[in-house]
Write a protein that holds these residues in place. Structure first.
Motif, PDB file in Angstrom:
ATOM      1  N   UNK A   1      32.654  39.701  28.363  1.00 34.60           N
ATOM      2  CA  UNK A   1      32.055  39.268  29.681  1.00 34.60           C
ATOM      3  C   UNK A   1      32.925  40.153  30.841  1.00 34.60           C
ATOM      4  N   UNK A   2      34.350  39.986  31.000  1.00 31.01           N
ATOM      5  CA  UNK A   2      34.993  40.722  31.595  1.00 31.01           C
ATOM      6  C   UNK A   2      35.142  41.555  31.972  1.00 31.01           C
ATOM      7  N   UNK A   3      34.641  42.584  30.479  1.00 29.62           N
ATOM      8  CA  UNK A   3      34.454  44.031  30.134  1.00 29.62           C
ATOM      9  C   UNK A   3      33.204  44.685  30.967  1.00 29.62           C
ATOM     10  N   UNK A   4      32.237  43.776  30.541  1.00 32.27           N
ATOM     11  CA  UNK A   4      31.182  44.223  30.501  1.00 32.27           C
ATOM     12  C   UNK A   4      30.619  44.272  32.621  1.00 32.27           C
ATOM     13  N   UNK A   5      31.415  43.642  33.557  1.00 32.36           N
ATOM     14  CA  UNK A   5      31.469  43.284  34.147  1.00 32.36           C
ATOM     15  C   UNK A   5      32.348  43.945  35.194  1.00 32.36           C
ATOM     16  N   UNK A   6      33.859  44.766  34.933  1.00 33.41           N
ATOM     17  CA  UNK A   6      34.765  45.023  35.346  1.00 33.41           C
ATOM     18  C   UNK A   6      35.315  46.379  34.871  1.00 33.41           C
ATOM     19  N   UNK A   7      35.092  46.673  33.494  1.00 34.34           N
ATOM     20  CA  UNK A   7      35.317  47.698  33.005  1.00 34.34           C
ATOM     21  C   UNK A   7      34.016  48.331  33.151  1.00 34.34           C
ATOM     22  N   UNK A   8      33.465  48.788  33.937  1.00 31.62           N
ATOM     23  CA  UNK A   8      32.358  49.823  34.402  1.00 31.62           C
ATOM     24  C   UNK A   8      32.036  51.258  33.527  1.00 31.62           C
ATOM     25  N   UNK A   9      33.649  51.936  33.539  1.00 29.23           N
ATOM     26  CA  UNK A   9      33.287  52.997  33.157  1.00 29.23           C
ATOM     27  C   UNK A   9      33.504  53.097  30.571  1.00 29.23           C
ATOM     28  N   UNK A  10      33.694  52.024  30.370  1.00 34.28           N
ATOM     29  CA  UNK A  10      34.116  51.517  29.119  1.00 34.28           C
ATOM     30  C   UNK A  10      34.948  52.249  28.406  1.00 34.28           C
ATOM     31  N   UNK A  11      36.123  52.079  29.231  1.00 38.83           N
ATOM     32  CA  UNK A  11      37.382  52.457  28.366  1.00 38.83           C
ATOM     33  C   UNK A  11      38.006  52.181  27.151  1.00 38.83           C
ATOM     34  N   UNK A  12      38.120  52.771  26.060  1.00 42.16           N
ATOM     35  CA  UNK A  12      38.394  52.208  24.596  1.00 42.16           C
ATOM     36  C   UNK A  12      38.941  51.151  24.602  1.00 42.16           C
ATOM     37  N   UNK A  13      38.398  50.236  24.241  1.00 40.18           N
ATOM     38  CA  UNK A  13      39.315  48.940  23.852  1.00 40.18           C
ATOM     39  C   UNK A  13      40.278  49.134  22.743  1.00 40.18           C
ATOM     40  N   UNK A  14      40.053  49.543  21.714  1.00 41.11           N
ATOM     41  CA  UNK A  14      41.975  50.444  20.982  1.00 41.11           C
ATOM     42  C   UNK A  14      42.970  50.931  20.625  1.00 41.11           C
ATOM     43  N   UNK A  15      43.031  51.088  22.513  1.00 41.27           N
ATOM     44  CA  UNK A  15      44.038  51.698  23.478  1.00 41.27           C
ATOM     45  C   UNK A  15      44.922  50.694  23.846  1.00 41.27           C
ATOM     46  N   UNK A  16      46.357  50.984  23.835  1.00 38.75           N
ATOM     47  CA  UNK A  16      46.704  49.747  25.173  1.00 38.75           C
ATOM     48  C   UNK A  16      46.401  49.598  26.656  1.00 38.75           C
ATOM     49  N   UNK A  17      46.413  48.848  27.297  1.00 42.31           N
ATOM     50  CA  UNK A  17      45.739  47.690  28.300  1.00 42.31           C
ATOM     51  C   UNK A  17      47.177  47.408  29.333  1.00 42.31           C
ATOM     52  N   UNK A  18      47.577  47.856  30.569  1.00 40.88           N
ATOM     53  CA  UNK A  18      48.670  47.153  31.179  1.00 40.88           C
ATOM     54  C   UNK A  18      48.291  46.106  32.338  1.00 40.88           C
ATOM     55  N   UNK A  19      48.819  45.359  32.608  1.00 40.88           N
ATOM     56  CA  UNK A  19      48.526  44.379  33.512  1.00 40.88           C
ATOM     57  C   UNK A  19      49.563  44.726  34.780  1.00 40.88           C
ATOM     58  N   UNK A  20      48.810  45.110  35.840  1.00 36.83           N
ATOM     59  CA  UNK A  20      49.485  45.747  37.188  1.00 36.83           C
ATOM     60  C   UNK A  20      49.086  44.963  38.427  1.00 36.83           C
ATOM     61  N   UNK A  21      50.704  45.179  38.780  1.00 33.94           N
ATOM     62  CA  UNK A  21      50.883  45.016  40.399  1.00 33.94           C
ATOM     63  C   UNK A  21      50.360  46.106  41.675  1.00 33.94           C
TER      64      UNK A  21
END
Length: 103
Positions: free
Chosen positions: A35-55
């Protein structure tokens, strides 16, 4: 498993939204909800690559960002975020130094 380009404490720049931030955690792949991916990640970046938590600099905001949308920031000046001291002890040569937890 994919190797992450950026480590905890690295100052980054978001390529699409042009904000600076600092990495506080790394996931080897997308670990959020569909649900978060569909609503927020609108450019649909790959899910099988690293993701980062950022301040995010000059904000109270924290975000979750795909590696493909990040680059190392040319600006390595101190960031402004209320949680910096919670995660880091300071900055050295453009990298924030992780605060270690004591028992």
């Amino acid at each position: 498993m994919n190797e992450a380009k950026f480590s905890i404490g690295k100052i980054i720049q978001h390529q699409l939204f042009n904000y600076r931030g600092v990495v506080i955690d790394v996931d080897y792949k997308f670990l959020g909800s569909e649900q978060w991916y569909d609503q927020v990640a609108r450019s649909h970046p790959p899910k099988d690559q690293p993701w980062y938590h950022v301040l995010v600099d000059n904000s109270n905001h924290q975000t979750y960002v795909a590696e493909r949308n990040l680059e190392i920031s040319d600006d390595i000046s101190v960031l402004n975020h209320p949680l910096l001291d919670h995660y880091f002890t300071g900055i050295n040569k453009g990298n924030y130094q992780l605060r270690t937890k004591k028992n």
